[in-house]
Structures are given as structure tokens and as C-alpha cells.
Design a protein around this motif. Structure first.
Motif, PDB file in Angstrom:
ATOM      1  N   UNK A  53       1.010  -1.022  -0.200  1.00 19.45           N
ATOM      2  CA  UNK A  53       0.414  -0.063  -0.019  1.00 19.45           C
ATOM      3  C   UNK A  53       0.473   1.480  -0.292  1.00 19.45           C
ATOM      4  N   UNK A  54       0.747   2.162  -0.856  1.00 18.82           N
ATOM      5  CA  UNK A  54       1.389   3.662  -0.081  1.00 18.82           C
ATOM      6  C   UNK A  54       1.877   3.525   1.824  1.00 18.82           C
ATOM      7  N   UNK A  55       0.467   3.265   2.041  1.00 12.43           N
ATOM      8  CA  UNK A  55       0.945   3.824   3.248  1.00 12.43           C
ATOM      9  C   UNK A  55       0.853   3.102   4.028  1.00 12.43           C
ATOM     10  N   UNK A  60       6.809   3.411  16.055  1.00 15.67           N
ATOM     11  CA  UNK A  60       7.656   4.278  16.835  1.00 15.67           C
ATOM     12  C   UNK A  60       9.412   3.587  16.601  1.00 15.67           C
ATOM     13  N   UNK A  61       9.481   2.799  16.393  1.00 20.32           N
ATOM     14  CA  UNK A  61      11.343   2.571  15.833  1.00 20.32           C
ATOM     15  C   UNK A  61      11.429   2.875  14.525  1.00 20.32           C
ATOM     16  N   UNK A  62      12.562   2.555  14.330  1.00 22.94           N
ATOM     17  CA  UNK A  62      12.963   2.684  12.709  1.00 22.94           C
ATOM     18  C   UNK A  62      13.322   1.570  12.433  1.00 22.94           C
ATOM     19  N   UNK A  63      12.805   1.360  11.427  1.00 23.72           N
ATOM     20  CA  UNK A  63      13.447  -0.693  10.287  1.00 23.72           C
ATOM     21  C   UNK A  63      14.231   0.182   9.191  1.00 23.72           C
ATOM     22  N   UNK A  64      14.667  -0.949   8.316  1.00 20.07           N
ATOM     23  CA  UNK A  64      14.526  -0.742   7.061  1.00 20.07           C
ATOM     24  C   UNK A  64      13.886  -0.288   6.036  1.00 20.07           C
ATOM     25  N   UNK A  65      14.067   0.235   5.036  1.00 20.85           N
ATOM     26  CA  UNK A  65      13.164   0.621   3.525  1.00 20.85           C
ATOM     27  C   UNK A  65      12.746  -0.279   3.238  1.00 20.85           C
ATOM     28  N   UNK A  66      11.089  -0.994   3.295  1.00 22.22           N
ATOM     29  CA  UNK A  66      10.351  -1.771   2.154  1.00 22.22           C
ATOM     30  C   UNK A  66       9.795  -1.040   1.533  1.00 22.22           C
ATOM     31  N   UNK A  67      10.245  -0.636   0.628  1.00 21.98           N
ATOM     32  CA  UNK A  67       9.399  -0.064  -0.578  1.00 21.98           C
ATOM     33  C   UNK A  67       9.561  -1.094  -2.351  1.00 21.98           C
ATOM     34  N   UNK A  68       7.948  -0.736  -2.579  1.00 12.97           N
ATOM     35  CA  UNK A  68       8.285  -0.681  -4.497  1.00 12.97           C
ATOM     36  C   UNK A  68       7.992   0.024  -4.537  1.00 12.97           C
ATOM     37  N   UNK A  69       8.503   0.373  -5.786  1.00 11.98           N
ATOM     38  CA  UNK A  69       7.738   1.451  -6.952  1.00 11.98           C
ATOM     39  C   UNK A  69       7.427   0.608  -7.995  1.00 11.98           C
ATOM     40  N   UNK A  70       6.369   1.250  -8.248  1.00 10.54           N
ATOM     41  CA  UNK A  70       5.423   0.866  -9.483  1.00 10.54           C
ATOM     42  C   UNK A  70       5.013   2.417 -10.285  1.00 10.54           C
ATOM     43  N   UNK A  71       4.850   2.524 -11.261  1.00 10.95           N
ATOM     44  CA  UNK A  71       4.790   3.529 -12.040  1.00 10.95           C
ATOM     45  C   UNK A  71       4.953   4.244 -11.208  1.00 10.95           C
ATOM     46  N   UNK A  73       3.495   5.207  -8.053  1.00 10.54           N
ATOM     47  CA  UNK A  73       3.234   4.990  -7.152  1.00 10.54           C
ATOM     48  C   UNK A  73       4.679   4.258  -6.064  1.00 10.54           C
ATOM     49  N   UNK A  74       4.461   3.989  -5.295  1.00  8.63           N
ATOM     50  CA  UNK A  74       5.797   3.983  -4.504  1.00  8.63           C
ATOM     51  C   UNK A  74       4.881   3.013  -3.550  1.00  8.63           C
ATOM     52  N   UNK A  75       4.572   1.521  -3.236  1.00  2.56           N
ATOM     53  CA  UNK A  75       4.261   0.860  -2.365  1.00  2.56           C
ATOM     54  C   UNK A  75       4.884   0.211  -0.825  1.00  2.56           C
TER      55      UNK A  75
END
Ligand code: AMP
Ligand code: MG
Length: 304
Positions: A53-55, A60-71, A73-75
Motif C-alpha cells: 500500500x502507499x501507506x 515508533x521505531x526505525x526499520x530499514x525501508x521496504x518499498x517498491x516502485x510501481x509506475x 506509486x511507491x508501495x
């Protein structure tokens, strides 16, 4: 050419034959079955998980980013379904999801013995409910799980007195210091509730500086097993809480807009980690001991 037999595997594929892992999987299967049965019996609608999802939960703690770019949208991979649970209450009043979560936890979490990069949360939410409704609901669910595990395995787990004892973070901090959880968990012999934690924006603030939320702490040093709370649902409160947590409001524009249109309702809910519950019921030292294909913070060479 790669010589297949030389590939070193974390944990080794042999561990899949370990009798203790098979035991844990049996307990896990009972937990999932009883949980599903329980929520259906209480009139909850089971929803399918959201995985991208976009959101997602800002945590409340930091983690390594896990996002996927699709067109355009960044999921992002789901860290918890909290925001979607709030929106889903437009469609059903009592909901639960057996929800895969991905949280690429930093290496320092490896030493806790209770963090995985990928885990499953039983996430539930109830429109109009208050904190005690959710605490009593979970105690009842927990008792049913324990009874079934007792009956179907030879685990020496005893029936639990309910309601569980309740503490506040304030009193535990006075007694054990800021890092109260490990010592407190070792000091109790039954699960206990700990109320009033300052954390993500969506847990409702009651008196200023006090929060209508709760954690379940397992005894014996097993630590936190569930987190939940009553929720902020009013647009102005959500904006204020997000700003206080220094969140990027633009990233949550669709959620904020839903709140502005009055689509979020008062509710309460919680989520408990399946692997953490199984680890506690099986009395295993580390969460990966009860997981079939565990991903552990700080390790990076995986084959499964
Ligand atoms: P939270 O709302 O962040 O407390 O997450 C809800 C529940 O998910 C926790 O109480 C744990 O039982 C479980 N959980 C959270 N993070 C992890 C993790 N990295 N590995 C395994 N279980 C987790
Ligand atoms: Mg928590």
C-alpha cells in the motif's frame, strides 16, 4: 559452476526435520485454528491481508525501508494493518485479519530473541469498543487457545486466572527504570497488562500525556506479546498527533483526507504476534526456533 553441496544455509535445511520445530508448528496450527474459531464465534468478520500500500503503520521505531516502485506509486510492504483496519470499519464493525507483516528490523534487535523481519500478526479492531472490551476479549481468546494446546499436546501449561493483573508503564518505570520490560517480564508468573504507553499517533490520548492503550507481557522473560489501544479518529486530533510525532503529513494525505471527511470511527483493537505466542507456549529461547523459514535481524545470506 556453483557446487550445490557447498552452499552454506542459515540454520541449515536439516533443521526442518527437528522434532521441536514440528512440535512448534503443531502448536502454531492450534493457535491459528482456535483464534479463527474464536473470532468467528464473537461475530468478527475475517478480512484478507493487505500486503502492499502507499501507506502503512509509521511504527515508533526505525526499520530499514521496504518499498517498491510501481509506475507513479511507491508501495510499501505492510508493517501492520492499523490504518487499513480503521478504514475497514466503514465496511464491517468487528474485524480480524491474519496479517503478514514485514519489518526490516535493525541488527540490534537480534539479541531480543523475539524479532523477525517477517512475521504474522493477528490484527483485530472493534468499532465503538473501549480498552477493557479488548482486554477481556483477548483473555477469553487466550484461555481457549491454552485449553486446546493442553488437550492436544503434552505441554505443561496451566489454566490462567483472568482478568490478568494490570500495571502502568509509569509505575513499572519507577520500579525497574526506563527499560522496564525484561526485568518485569521475568518477575511475573502469569501474563499481565501494562497500560499507558506513549507511542504512535493513532493510540488515543486520554488525559494529556496519558494514552488509552495496553500491552500484554508474557512472563518468564518472554516479553511483549500484544499491543493495542483505543484509536484517535477525529481529523484535528490526528493532525495534531502526527505533527507532534514529526510525521510527513503529505505521505499520509489519503488517510488524513478520510479522517477529514468523517470516515474514521471511534474504535479499539490490538494485534498479537503468532510466532511470539507460539514461542512462549513452547518455551523456546529464540523466535526463530519456532519459525519454519525465519528471517533474523542482522543476518543477510538466505536461501529460503
Ligand atoms: P506492535 O503493534 O508494533 O507492538 O506489533 C504488534 C505485535 O506484533 C507485537 O506485540 C508482537 O507480538 C508482534 N511483533 C512486532 N514486531 C515483531 C517482529 N519484528 N517479529 C515478530 N513479532 C513482532
Ligand atoms: Mg508493541
Amino acid at each position: 559452476m556453483v557446487e550445490l553441496q557447498q552452499i552454506e544455509m542459515i540454520g541449515g535445511v536439516e533443521r526442518l526435520q527437528d522434532k521441536r520445530l514440528a512440535d512448534a508448528l503443531q502448536v502454531q496450527s492450534i493457535v491459528l485454528r482456535e483464534t479463527t474459531r474464536f473470532f468467528h464465534g464473537q461475530g468478527f468478520t475475517q478480512l484478507l491481508p493487505v500486503m502492499i500500500s502507499p501507506i502503512t503503520d509509521p511504527l515508533c521505531h526505525s526499520v530499514v525501508d521496504a518499498s517498491i516502485r510501481y509506475g507513479e506509486t511507491t508501495f510499501t510492504l505492510t508493517k501492520s494493518m492499523i490504518l487499513h483496519k480503521q478504514l475497514a470499519l466503514m465496511a464491517a464493525e468487528k474485524i480480524f485479519i491474519i496479517s503478514p507483516n514485514v519489518r526490516l528490523e535493525h541488527e540490534e534487535k537480534a539479541s531480543t530473541g523475539r524479532h523477525l523481519l517477517e512475521f504474522t500478526q493477528v490484527d483485530f479492531e472493534w468499532k465503538g469498543a473501549k480498552a477493557p472490551d479488548i482486554m477481556r476479549l483477548f483473555e477469553n481468546l487466550y484461555q481457549e487457545v491454552i485449553l486446546a494446546v493442553q488437550k492436544e499436546t503434552n505441554k505443561p501449561i496451566t489454566a490462567l486466572p483472568v482478568p490478568f493483573k494490570t500495571y502502568t508503564t509509569e509505575e513499572l518505570m519507577k520500579h525497574y527504570g526506563v527499560d522496564w520490560e525484561p526485568a518485569f517480564s521475568r518477575s511475573i508468573s502469569e501474563p499481565a497488562w501494562v497500560l499507558d504507553h506513549e507511542r504512535e499517533f493513532y493510540d488515543k490520548e486520554g488525559e494529556p500525556g496519558h494514552y488509552l492503550n495496553y500491552d500484554l507481557i508474557y512472563p518468564g522473560g518472554f516479553g511483549e506479546g500484544l499491543s493495542g489501544g483505543e484509536r484517535e479518529h477525529e481529523h484535528t486530533r490526528i493532525l495534531m498527533r502526527m505533527e507532534r510525532n514529526k510525521m510527513d503529513l503529505r505521505a499520509y494525505a489519503s488517510y488524513i483526507d478520510a479522517a477529514r471527511k468523517g470516515f474514521l470511527y471511534p474504535s479499539a483493537g490490538a494485534g498479537f504476534g503468532v510466532e511470539r505466542m507460539v514461542r512462549y507456549l513452547c518455551g523456546r529461547a529464540r523466535i526463530e526456533d519456532v519459525s519454519l523459514f525465519p528471517k533474523v535481524p542482522g543476518q543477510s545470506a538466505y536461501h529460503f
